[in-house]
Each structure stands twice: as structure tokens, then as C-alpha cells.
Design an enzyme around this catalytic site. Sequence first.
Site, PDB file in Angstrom:
ATOM      1  N   ALA A  25       0.835  -1.205   0.000  1.00 15.31           N
ATOM      2  CA  ALA A  25       0.000   0.000   0.000  1.00 15.31           C
ATOM      3  C   ALA A  25       0.875   1.262   0.000  1.00 15.31           C
ATOM      4  O   ALA A  25       0.586   2.236  -0.714  1.00 15.31           O
ATOM      5  CB  ALA A  25      -0.926  -0.002   1.218  1.00 15.31           C
ATOM      6  N   ARG A  75      16.677  -6.605  14.627  1.00 14.73           N
ATOM      7  CA  ARG A  75      16.831  -5.758  15.810  1.00 14.73           C
ATOM      8  C   ARG A  75      18.247  -5.207  15.745  1.00 14.73           C
ATOM      9  O   ARG A  75      19.187  -5.894  15.371  1.00 14.73           O
ATOM     10  CB  ARG A  75      16.571  -6.578  17.073  1.00 14.73           C
ATOM     11  CG  ARG A  75      15.112  -7.068  17.102  1.00 14.73           C
ATOM     12  CD  ARG A  75      14.628  -7.426  18.480  1.00 14.73           C
ATOM     13  NE  ARG A  75      13.177  -7.270  18.596  1.00 14.73           N
ATOM     14  CZ  ARG A  75      12.299  -8.260  18.397  1.00 14.73           C
ATOM     15  NH1 ARG A  75      12.704  -9.451  18.071  1.00 14.73           N
ATOM     16  NH2 ARG A  75      11.001  -8.024  18.524  1.00 14.73           N
ATOM     17  N   ASP A 106       6.480  -0.818  19.320  1.00 16.60           N
ATOM     18  CA  ASP A 106       6.811   0.428  20.014  1.00 16.60           C
ATOM     19  C   ASP A 106       8.304   0.752  19.946  1.00 16.60           C
ATOM     20  O   ASP A 106       8.682   1.924  19.899  1.00 16.60           O
ATOM     21  CB  ASP A 106       6.294   0.434  21.462  1.00 16.60           C
ATOM     22  CG  ASP A 106       6.883  -0.659  22.301  1.00 16.60           C
ATOM     23  OD1 ASP A 106       7.408  -1.638  21.728  1.00 16.60           O
ATOM     24  OD2 ASP A 106       6.821  -0.551  23.537  1.00 16.60           O
ATOM     25  N   ARG A 175       4.031 -11.414  25.985  1.00 11.52           N
ATOM     26  CA  ARG A 175       4.869 -11.253  27.187  1.00 11.52           C
ATOM     27  C   ARG A 175       4.299 -10.194  28.113  1.00 11.52           C
ATOM     28  O   ARG A 175       4.290 -10.350  29.320  1.00 11.52           O
ATOM     29  CB  ARG A 175       6.297 -10.864  26.788  1.00 11.52           C
ATOM     30  CG  ARG A 175       7.192 -12.067  26.634  1.00 11.52           C
ATOM     31  CD  ARG A 175       8.650 -11.654  26.621  1.00 11.52           C
ATOM     32  NE  ARG A 175       8.965 -10.891  25.447  1.00 11.52           N
ATOM     33  CZ  ARG A 175       9.476 -11.408  24.330  1.00 11.52           C
ATOM     34  NH1 ARG A 175       9.737 -12.688  24.276  1.00 11.52           N
ATOM     35  NH2 ARG A 175       9.737 -10.646  23.302  1.00 11.52           N
TER      36      ARG A 175
HETATM   37  P1  ADP Z   1       9.311  -3.645  18.148  1.00 12.90           P
HETATM   38  O1  ADP Z   1       9.357  -2.556  17.140  1.00 12.90           O
HETATM   39  O2  ADP Z   1       8.571  -4.842  17.648  1.00 12.90           O
HETATM   40  O3  ADP Z   1       8.847  -3.157  19.506  1.00 12.90           O
HETATM   41  P2  ADP Z   1      12.068  -3.706  19.162  1.00 12.90           P
HETATM   42  O4  ADP Z   1      11.704  -3.236  20.521  1.00 12.90           O
HETATM   43  O5  ADP Z   1      13.041  -4.820  19.051  1.00 12.90           O
HETATM   44  O6  ADP Z   1      10.791  -4.211  18.323  1.00 12.90           O
HETATM   45  O7  ADP Z   1      12.599  -2.438  18.341  1.00 12.90           O
HETATM   46  C1  ADP Z   1      13.055  -2.575  17.031  1.00 12.90           C
HETATM   47  C2  ADP Z   1      14.288  -1.740  16.826  1.00 12.90           C
HETATM   48  O8  ADP Z   1      13.970  -0.359  17.031  1.00 12.90           O
HETATM   49  C3  ADP Z   1      15.422  -2.013  17.784  1.00 12.90           C
HETATM   50  O9  ADP Z   1      16.218  -3.100  17.400  1.00 12.90           O
HETATM   51  C4  ADP Z   1      16.213  -0.705  17.727  1.00 12.90           C
HETATM   52  O10 ADP Z   1      17.036  -0.685  16.589  1.00 12.90           O
HETATM   53  C5  ADP Z   1      15.112   0.321  17.553  1.00 12.90           C
HETATM   54  N1  ADP Z   1      14.746   0.925  18.858  1.00 12.90           N
HETATM   55  C6  ADP Z   1      14.037   0.352  19.848  1.00 12.90           C
HETATM   56  N2  ADP Z   1      13.908   1.190  20.909  1.00 12.90           N
HETATM   57  C7  ADP Z   1      14.585   2.307  20.583  1.00 12.90           C
HETATM   58  C8  ADP Z   1      14.849   3.556  21.252  1.00 12.90           C
HETATM   59  N3  ADP Z   1      14.390   3.798  22.487  1.00 12.90           N
HETATM   60  N4  ADP Z   1      15.590   4.491  20.597  1.00 12.90           N
HETATM   61  C9  ADP Z   1      16.059   4.252  19.349  1.00 12.90           C
HETATM   62  N5  ADP Z   1      15.839   3.101  18.678  1.00 12.90           N
HETATM   63  C10 ADP Z   1      15.123   2.147  19.264  1.00 12.90           C
END
Ligand code: ADP
Length: 327
Positions: A25, A75, A106, A175
Site C-alpha cells: 500500500a 533488531r 513500540d 509477554r
Molecule cells: P518492536 O518494534 O517490535 O517493539 P524492538 O523493541 O526490538 O521491536 O525495536 C526494534 C528496533 O527499534 C530495535 O532493534 C532498535 O534498533 C530500535 N529501537 C528500539 N527502541 C529504541 C529507542 N528507544 N531508541 C532508538 N531506537 C530504538
Amino acid sequence: MARIKKIGVFTSGGDAPGMNACIRAVVRTAIHDGLEVVGIRQGYQGMLESNFWDMSARDVGNIIHIGGTILKTARCLEFKTPEGTKKAYDNLRSYGIDALVAIGGDGTANGASRLSLTHGIPVMCIPGTIDNDLYGSDFTLGFDTATNTVIEAIDKIRDTAASHNRLFFIEVMGRDSGCIALRAGIAGGSEAVLLPERDTAIDELIEKLSSHANNHKSSSIVIVAEGDKNGGAYHVAERVKEKFDFYDSKVTILGHLQRGGSPSSFDRVLASRLGFAAVRALLNGKDRQMVGLRGNAIVLTPLEEALHFSHFKLEDDLLEMINVLSI
Ligand code: ADP
């Protein structure tokens, strides 16, 4: 503000069914509206490595029905450092990318927010996670499909549970969020649901199952979210078994199969609406917004608000209903 000419789209964090439909999209809306689109492979890791893909409308053909993400996800710890964020931004700019659509949970939205705040690149975030744990959208991409997958499994387990007078404990993903467990518990007709957001006393669970047994139930299904404070399905089953030997108890951990599979019609439509709206919002000069569904309307929520507020959205009426409908 300079007119946006080239947008980047990426998926990041945990994958979720519907991400491909959303990429499609974004790509097609952007091209339709006269923009160039770059797919960024492997999320923030791909930004650090300039892993860019100039996408055409044909590159997103035949993916609307496929789970996972053709852009891959990763990640990336390095991105979280100020140097990493700057390197990502520099790579984006040298490729001419002047705005971003981020699809993820998030963590992904936090990263996009940081990129935008520190370096000024406009971003739109699309909530893509099976956990349904983001503020700003009643439903996240992938949640409906994952719940349907769980229900399919429960239905199959029910056949064998009913044939053998069995008590099944089924552990589902979540979780911190009990959304999948709660919805699957209702739609799968389970006897009880254990959630991370609620403390469930094992004694109360045993009492409930006993009353069901006294009420001539020959089998029972208990859904346990992986983040339940009692320690997961195996622990709950052990403790119940100690005091309650009427049933033959079994445990099934559904695991990663919940993440895969063809997205449901709900997720495909949601993905299409959110992707379309994200591109249009960027073109309308919006920045740092979570694009979500509220009621049946597409709504933008400032990222600061979306990331600040609790994502707790268990409906109390559903919890009460399980007790009533499982008598
Ligand atoms: P999701 O997006 O599913 O919550 P993650 O928490 O693993 O998954 O976040 C994905 C990626 O986003 C992380 O590997 C990191 O690179 C980036 N990220 C997560 N939190 C932060 C943060 N507080 N500041 C900057 N980058 C972040």
C-alpha cells in the site's frame, strides 16, 4: 517545508502478518502520487548498511496474501546510540530519502521518533505487531491473524480434549499483553484465561475447574499468555495437577507459528488503509504521527502521545464474560 520526493519504507522489530500488504500500500500510493519509494531492508540495520531497494509497483505484486515481510526485519542495537542514529540519517540523506514510513512495534516507533526529533526527517509510524499493544490504534497489524491462528489450534485441541476428558493448558504469545489470550479465549470457548495484566490465583483457578467438573464438563481448556505471572503454561499445569487429578492434564505451547501465515481479510484491509493514509499524511506535511484505526476511522496520533500513554487495552467486559460463558 521542502516537498517530499522520495520516501523510505521499512519493517522493524517483530514481524507480523499484514506487513507485506502494508508495504504494498505504501509503495503503490507513493508511486501513484508521484513519489519515488525506497525499501529499506532489515529495518534500522539496513539504514546503517545502506541496504536500499528502489521499488516499483511491480515489486510489490503477489505479496498481499503472504505473511512475514519481504523487506525483512532485524533488531539493531547500534542504531540506538547517537552515533548510530546519525549514521542512519546520513545514509538516508545521501540516498535522497526525505521521509520515512516505519512499520513495527513500540521499539520501532521509538527509533523513528528519535530519528525525526534529532535530525528532522519526517516520519509516519504504522503499528505492526501481533501483540496489539500500541496506543493510538484499536488494532495493530497482525493481531487479528495471530488470534485466528490460535483459534484454529484451540479448535483442533478441543477435539482431542473432549475425547479423552483432558484438561489442556495452551500457552499463547504475549509477554506483556494479554490481548491474543483474551480474544482467543473467548472465540475458542475456553474455560479460563491467564493474562500478564492480571494476577490469577491458582487456588481460584482450581476452584473454577472443579465447579466445571461438578457441572459435568468432561474437558477444559485454559489459555495462558506467556507473560502470565504464574510462570507460563507448564508451571500453571504442574500446580493445578498437584491438587486436581480428575483430568488428564496436557500442555501445548503454540510458539512461533502464531507469527506466520496468510493475513486475514481484516489485517489486509487494515494494512492497506494504514499504508495509504501514512503516505497521504506525509504529503500533507504531517510528521511524527502514529497512523491508527479508532472506531472505524483512520486517525493520526502524535508519536509523543502514542509512546507516552499506556497501551493497556483489555476490555473488562470480555474478562467477565469468560467467567459467565464458561459455566
Ligand atoms: P518492536 O518494534 O517490535 O517493539 P524492538 O523493541 O526490538 O521491536 O525495536 C526494534 C528496533 O527499534 C530495535 O532493534 C532498535 O534498533 C530500535 N529501537 C528500539 N527502541 C529504541 C529507542 N528507544 N531508541 C532508538 N531506537 C530504538
